[in-house]
Design an enzyme around this catalytic site. Structure first.
Site, PDB file in Angstrom:
ATOM      1  CB  CYS A   1       8.104 -40.167  -9.198  1.00  0.00           C
ATOM      2  SG  CYS A   1       8.984 -41.324  -8.124  1.00  0.00           S
TER       3      CYS A   1
ATOM      4  CE  LYS B   1      -3.552  -0.092   2.761  1.00  0.00           C
ATOM      5  NZ  LYS B   1      -4.729  -0.225   1.866  1.00  0.00           N
TER       6      LYS B   1
ATOM      7  CE1 TYR C   1      10.314 -38.636 -14.295  1.00  0.00           C
ATOM      8  CE2 TYR C   1      12.265 -38.970 -15.666  1.00  0.00           C
ATOM      9  CZ  TYR C   1      11.387 -39.421 -14.692  1.00  0.00           C
ATOM     10  OH  TYR C   1      11.581 -40.658 -14.113  1.00  0.00           O
TER      11      TYR C   1
ATOM     12  CD  GLU D   1      11.901 -45.465  -2.454  1.00  0.00           C
ATOM     13  OE1 GLU D   1      10.833 -44.936  -2.105  1.00  0.00           O
ATOM     14  OE2 GLU D   1      11.950 -46.459  -3.187  1.00  0.00           O
TER      15      GLU D   1
ATOM     16  N   GLY E   1      -8.139  -7.449   4.210  1.00  0.00           N
ATOM     17  CA  GLY E   1      -9.001  -7.646   5.368  1.00  0.00           C
ATOM     18  C   GLY E   1      -8.370  -8.368   6.536  1.00  0.00           C
TER      19      GLY E   1
ATOM     20  NE  ARG F   1       1.307 -44.172  -7.222  1.00  0.00           N
ATOM     21  CZ  ARG F   1       0.938 -42.905  -7.046  1.00  0.00           C
ATOM     22  NH1 ARG F   1       1.495 -42.184  -6.099  1.00  0.00           N
ATOM     23  NH2 ARG F   1       0.021 -42.357  -7.815  1.00  0.00           N
TER      24      ARG F   1
ATOM     25  NE  ARG G   1      -6.929   3.751   4.458  1.00  0.00           N
ATOM     26  CZ  ARG G   1      -8.153   3.404   4.049  1.00  0.00           C
ATOM     27  NH1 ARG G   1      -8.440   2.138   3.853  1.00  0.00           N
ATOM     28  NH2 ARG G   1      -9.083   4.316   3.839  1.00  0.00           N
TER      29      ARG G   1
ATOM     30  NE  ARG H   1       6.552 -47.768  -6.112  1.00  0.00           N
ATOM     31  CZ  ARG H   1       5.990 -46.917  -5.243  1.00  0.00           C
ATOM     32  NH1 ARG H   1       6.681 -45.881  -4.815  1.00  0.00           N
ATOM     33  NH2 ARG H   1       4.747 -47.091  -4.826  1.00  0.00           N
TER      34      ARG H   1
ATOM     35  CB  SER I   1      12.494 -42.086 -10.427  1.00  0.00           C
ATOM     36  OG  SER I   1      11.347 -41.317 -10.145  1.00  0.00           O
TER      37      SER I   1
ATOM     38  CG  HIS J   1     -13.929 -10.526   4.164  1.00  0.00           C
ATOM     39  ND1 HIS J   1     -14.303 -11.797   4.516  1.00  0.00           N
ATOM     40  CD2 HIS J   1     -12.628 -10.408   4.497  1.00  0.00           C
ATOM     41  CE1 HIS J   1     -13.276 -12.416   5.062  1.00  0.00           C
ATOM     42  NE2 HIS J   1     -12.247 -11.596   5.067  1.00  0.00           N
TER      43      HIS J   1
ATOM     44  NE  ARG K   1      -5.816  -4.548  -2.868  1.00  0.00           N
ATOM     45  CZ  ARG K   1      -6.320  -4.738  -1.656  1.00  0.00           C
ATOM     46  NH1 ARG K   1      -5.533  -4.649  -0.606  1.00  0.00           N
ATOM     47  NH2 ARG K   1      -7.609  -5.005  -1.487  1.00  0.00           N
TER      48      ARG K   1
ATOM     49  CG  MET L   1      -2.664  -7.486   9.215  1.00  0.00           C
ATOM     50  SD  MET L   1      -0.974  -7.035   8.811  1.00  0.00           S
ATOM     51  CE  MET L   1      -1.116  -6.716   7.061  1.00  0.00           C
TER      52      MET L   1
ATOM     53  N   GLY M   1      12.330 -40.585  -5.162  1.00  0.00           N
ATOM     54  CA  GLY M   1      11.086 -40.767  -4.415  1.00  0.00           C
ATOM     55  C   GLY M   1      11.121 -39.889  -3.177  1.00  0.00           C
ATOM     56  CB  THR M   2      10.925 -36.230  -2.844  1.00  0.00           C
ATOM     57  OG1 THR M   2       9.731 -36.068  -3.615  1.00  0.00           O
ATOM     58  CG2 THR M   2      12.140 -35.954  -3.714  1.00  0.00           C
ATOM     59  CG  ASN M   3       5.951 -38.836  -1.487  1.00  0.00           C
ATOM     60  OD1 ASN M   3       6.084 -37.624  -1.640  1.00  0.00           O
ATOM     61  ND2 ASN M   3       5.063 -39.543  -2.162  1.00  0.00           N
ATOM     62  CG  ASP M   4       9.165 -43.903   1.210  1.00  0.00           C
ATOM     63  OD1 ASP M   4       8.372 -43.576   2.114  1.00  0.00           O
ATOM     64  OD2 ASP M   4       9.027 -44.936   0.535  1.00  0.00           O
TER      65      ASP M   4
END
Length: 885
Positions: free
Chosen positions: A844, A26, A864, A758, A105, A574, A96, A630, A777, A468, A352, A107, A779-782
């Site tokens: 993946c 602002k 990829y 992984e 809205g 999977r 303000r 896999r 590949s 709002h 804005r 703050m 396996g970023t979850n594990d």
């Protein structure tokens, strides 16, 4: 001495649009508009550095701030020709917030500050408008008491409504000067009753109270929630803008309004907005009165009989139109502007970049590029990839039967069905139980944000297109119908009425935020059609991005959806998901519970033709695109029966008693199965499982290759390896199966064998593993689980505490942890490619559809990312934005 205060107004400013980090959005834009010579009331900004110092110093102000504020206030007094606190010619100011990221809205704001018993009387005399002066004073008491003194605004609203009812009045504007003076007295008495002290009459005490409240609002619950939802760091802080008041409530030649330079719902190139005669800004956004249209065309299209600003104040409208065109050309983006008209003189209070729906963002970006305002690389940066979710889900079937019970304003597009609830807390509670919720309110306020986020959609009885509810819903991508004036909502009885129809909490309603329709019960939906501007923008993104985009898919339906969304192959199939199908789960369980190799092979022989057909279907759908499969990953106990009925069914097939089956299941039980006998460990203990899967893959490749006259090149992925030895043990057996199938079918098979990285050890030994593996590949979850040592299934409760307390900036299972997990991914990629230059690298995990994680994948040179089908367009756009940088 540190500069804390930055002035603007009178055609000059101490900063500009590039100073957003210092002055907040602002403040930076007020300075920029002042520098452009636009009619901006003078004022000054306390920088975000003041906020940081305020909290670092235990909520005390830094040295020098009070003197700098006093000097800046004196400059405003000189420009305006009025004096702060003067009884005869008082200067009033607004206070303000203004963070660097727009937080509409969230703050606090205080208007009309500087009024007390003496200055209110002086304002009445000086303006010649007694009603205006007392209206401003009663507004100030209510707002200041709520924001600064902590006395809830409903106390004052109740007094106002009772007074109007006693007088037989409908609107606030019907109140006389005498009515308003009387209300001021009642409001002051209420402050003493609720707050234990009189309303402050010292204008400097008022000013510093408001400044403290605005800085304090940076840490209020709704602001904290909004920051968490929009990934805004708490360390940014907020600025405070103090500005000379201009008044839209001085009579019928005064007004206030909100406008967008293009339609924020559709993106159409038309001046769009609302205004109110004889009102102040909060009246428009709070939905207290239903506002009127800015333009004659919009009024006629809505069949509204209330005159537009274009008709009521044609000269002012012409000036406003010229300013909006200048601002859009200057900022090269759709602008959200706030303005006030005082005695037929136009003042600009804010500009804005406007919040917009995904549909509007795409249309605006494409049209601005075609108009020459942007180039294509800039255009793709103007659309938030995550917002595309709004476009990728079903809408109402136009041919479906529906019972329309009322209509409101089409405030945020999209359609949804849900159970009616009447409070934000209830919406959140029921949504956490997995229910689809429709939040119904008379009007929403910033305190409702948690319920709005939890709900599928929002319906309000009051409020306009810039209320709002409308603004927040559009930003969240929630369908919203606002200003449905026929609704009569009773919070106490938990019901709403439309004529003779009563809807209770828990009843089902459907809303269409694109048409404003409200329907009883559920309505059928259709899948979205992605074409036009969406296709154009995606085409530009595909020309720019360097990362390939694949999908995680196991079923033909998932693969077809992903292809429609632009997937360039399957990065993760999977196979265990296929095992749960009803026609094969018995054979899978028979295989798991078999006591010897012969029993397992007999069961696997039943599964083989079904698994082969799975791969035939996928290879056929994906044509010549890559498919990464896999091999079986989860622990075997996940497939075992739990109920007595399932045990009896399996007993009938195997001939074993239910007690024997329970005993065998207990033998397979593990205390920590996610780190137990799973992934490649299963293949090493039971090679016949992976050999069956490999045969199914290679036979399917041969079949589809023969049918389509081309070579199918499957990518076979071995999961959860910790080192090269595990990989080569299984790689050799898979290669033997490939040779057998090639000989049996009389074909040459082309394939790749790679692995999922992984585990931290696999990442560290990547150079050695790449001697044998043809692709990685991640396996970023594990990998995230094993790096952090936490379970993603059990971490939700305490990770939220980590986020709130600033220990983690984001959930590491949603956005890749660059410093830890990312460092291992980077190291593995570098070591792998040092060994094998042409090593194919992808990701993946769930992070493959997260824009921030995709930027990291681009930066380290992965080939990829792979994500769920509905995240594919998001990944395409995010990858292009990463390439632009």
């Amino acid at each position: 001495m540190t500069k804390w205060v930055y002035s603007f107004g009178g055609g000059r400013a101490d900063g500009g649009a590039d100073d957003k980090n210092l002055l907040g959005g602002k403040g930076a834009n007020l300075a920029e508009m002042s520098g452009l010579g636009l009619p901006v009331p003078p004022g000054f900004t306390l920088s975000t550095e003041v906020c940081t110092a305020y909290y670092d110093q235990g909520e005390t102000y830094p040295d020098g701030l009070r003197d700098q504020l006093a000097a800046a206030l004196a400059a405003v007094e000189q420009t305006v020709g009025a004096t702060f606190g003067d009884h005869d010619n008082p200067l009033l100011v607004s206070v303000r917030s203004g963070a660097r990221a727009s937080m509409p809205g969230m703050m606090d704001t205080v208007l009309n500050l500087g009024l007390n018993d003496q200055t209110a009387a002086g304002l009445a005399t000086q303006s010649g408008n007694e009603r205006f002066a007392w209206d401003s004073y009663r507004r100030f008491i209510q707002m200041y008491s709520d924001v600064v003194l902590g006395i809830d605004h409903f106390h004052f609203e109740e007094l106002l409504e009772i007074h109007k009812e006693n007088k037989g009045l409908q609107l606030d504007t019907d109140l006389s000067a005498e009515d308003l003076r009387d209300l001021v007295g009642q409001f002051k008495a209420k402050v003493e009753e609720e707050g234990g002290g009189s309303f402050p009459q010292d204008v400097n005490e008022q000013l510093w109270g408001a400044v403290g409240a605005v800085f304090g609002s940076w840490q209020n619950a709704r602001a904290v929630t909004y920051r968490r939802l929009h990934d805004i760091p708490a360390s940014w802080g907020t600025a405070v803008n103090i500005q000379a008041m201009v008044f839209g409530n001085m009579g019928d030649d005064s007004a206030t309004g909100v406008a967008f330079t293009r339609d924020p719902s559709t993106g159409e190139r038309r001046f769009f907005g609302e205004y109110l005669i004889n009102a102040q800004g909060e009246d428009v956004v709070a939905g207290i009165r239903t506002p009127q249209h800015l333009t004659l065309a919009a009024r006629q299209a809505a069949n509204d009989d209330k005159p537009s600003l274009e008709e009521v104040m044609p000269q002012v409208f012409s000036e406003l139109e010229a300013i909006y065109q200048r601002l859009e050309a200057h900022y090269r983006d759709m602008q959200d502007i706030e303005f006030t008209v005082q005695n037929n003189i136009l003042y600009m209070l804010q500009t804005r970049s406007g919040k917009r729906t995904a549909e509007a963002a795409i249309r605006i970006a494409v049209e601005m590029a075609n108009e020459g305002l942007l180039d294509r690389r800039e255009a793709i940066q103007r659309v938030d990839p995550n917002s595309l979710d709004q476009l990728l889900h079903p809408t109402l079937d136009p041919d479906a039967a529906r019972q329309i019970i009322t209509r409101g304003l089409p405030a945020s597009p999209g359609a949804t069905t849900g159970k009616v609830v009447f409070s934000a807390d209830q919406a959140e509670a029921q949504a956490e139980q997995g229910e689809d919720i429709l939040l119904v309110r008379i009007e929403t306020s910033p305190e409702d944000i948690h319920g709005m986020h939890a709900a599928r959609g929002i319906l309000t009885a009051r409020g306009g297109m810039t209320s709002h509810a409308a603004v927040v819903a559009r930003g969240m991508g929630r369908p919203c119908v606002s200003g449905a004036g026929q609704l009569r909502i009773d919070y106490q009885s938990q019901t709403m009425r439309i004529g003779d129809i009563t809807v209770a909490a828990g009843d089902i309603l459907t809303i269409d935020g694109g048409t404003g329709e409200v329907m009883l019960g559920g309505v059928a939906t259709i899948q979205p059609k992605l074409s036009g501007d969406f296709g154009t923008l995606m085409g530009w993104a595909d020309e720019i991005r360097q990362l390939g985009i694949r999908t995680n898919a196991e079923t033909p339906a998932e693969a077809e959806v992903a292809l429609k969304f632009g997937a360039e192959g399957i990065g993760l199939c999977r196979t265990e998901h296929m095992f749960f199908d009803a026609d094969r789960i018995l054979a899978v369980r028979e295989m798991i519970l078999a006591r010897d190799l012969a029993g397992r092979e007999a069961a696997l022989a039943k599964i083989l033709p079904m698994q082969r057909q799975d791969f035939v279907d996928l290879f056929t759908i994906m044509a010549d695109l890559p498919v990464t499969i896999r091999l079986l990953d989860p622990p075997l106990h996940e497939f075992l029966p739990n109920s007595d009925d399932e045990l009896a069914q399996l007993s009938a097939v195997t001939g074993a008693t239910a007690d024997d089956l329970r005993h065998r299941a207990n033998e397979l039980h593990e205390y920590n199965p996610m780190l137990g006998h799973r992934g490649c460990r299963l293949g090493i203990s039971h090679p016949e499982i992976y050999e069956m899967q490999a045969r199914a893959i290679f036979e399917a490749a041969a079949i589809v290759g023969a049918e389509q006259g081309r070579s199918v090149v499957p990518e076979v992925m071995i999961p959860l390896i910790a080192g090269k030895e595990e990989f080569t043990f299984l790689q050799a057996r898979i290669a033997v199966v490939a040779e057998q199938v090639a000989g049996e079918k009389g074909v040459e098979l082309d394939y790749l064998i790679g692995t999922m990285i992984e585990l931290p050890r696999a990442a560290l030994r990547a150079g050695e593993i790449a001697e044998a593996a043809e692709f990685f590949s991640f396996g970023t979850n594990d990998l995230t689980q094993t790096v952090f040592g936490i379970s993603r299934d059990d971490s939700a409760g305490f990770l939220e505490d980590y986020n709130h307390k600033g220990i983690l900036d984001a959930d590491p299972f949603a956005t890749l942890d660059i410093d830890g997990v990312g460092e291992l991914v980077r190291l593995a990629a570098e070591r792998g490619r040092r060994t094998r230059e042409d090593l194919k690298l992808g990701i993946c995990g769930e992070h493959g559809g997260d824009p921030a994680s995709i930027r990291f994948c681009h930066s380290i040179g992965l080939d990829y990312v792979s994500c769920s089908p509905f995240r594919v367009p998001i990944a395409r756009l995010a990858a292009a934005q990463a390439a632009v940088g």
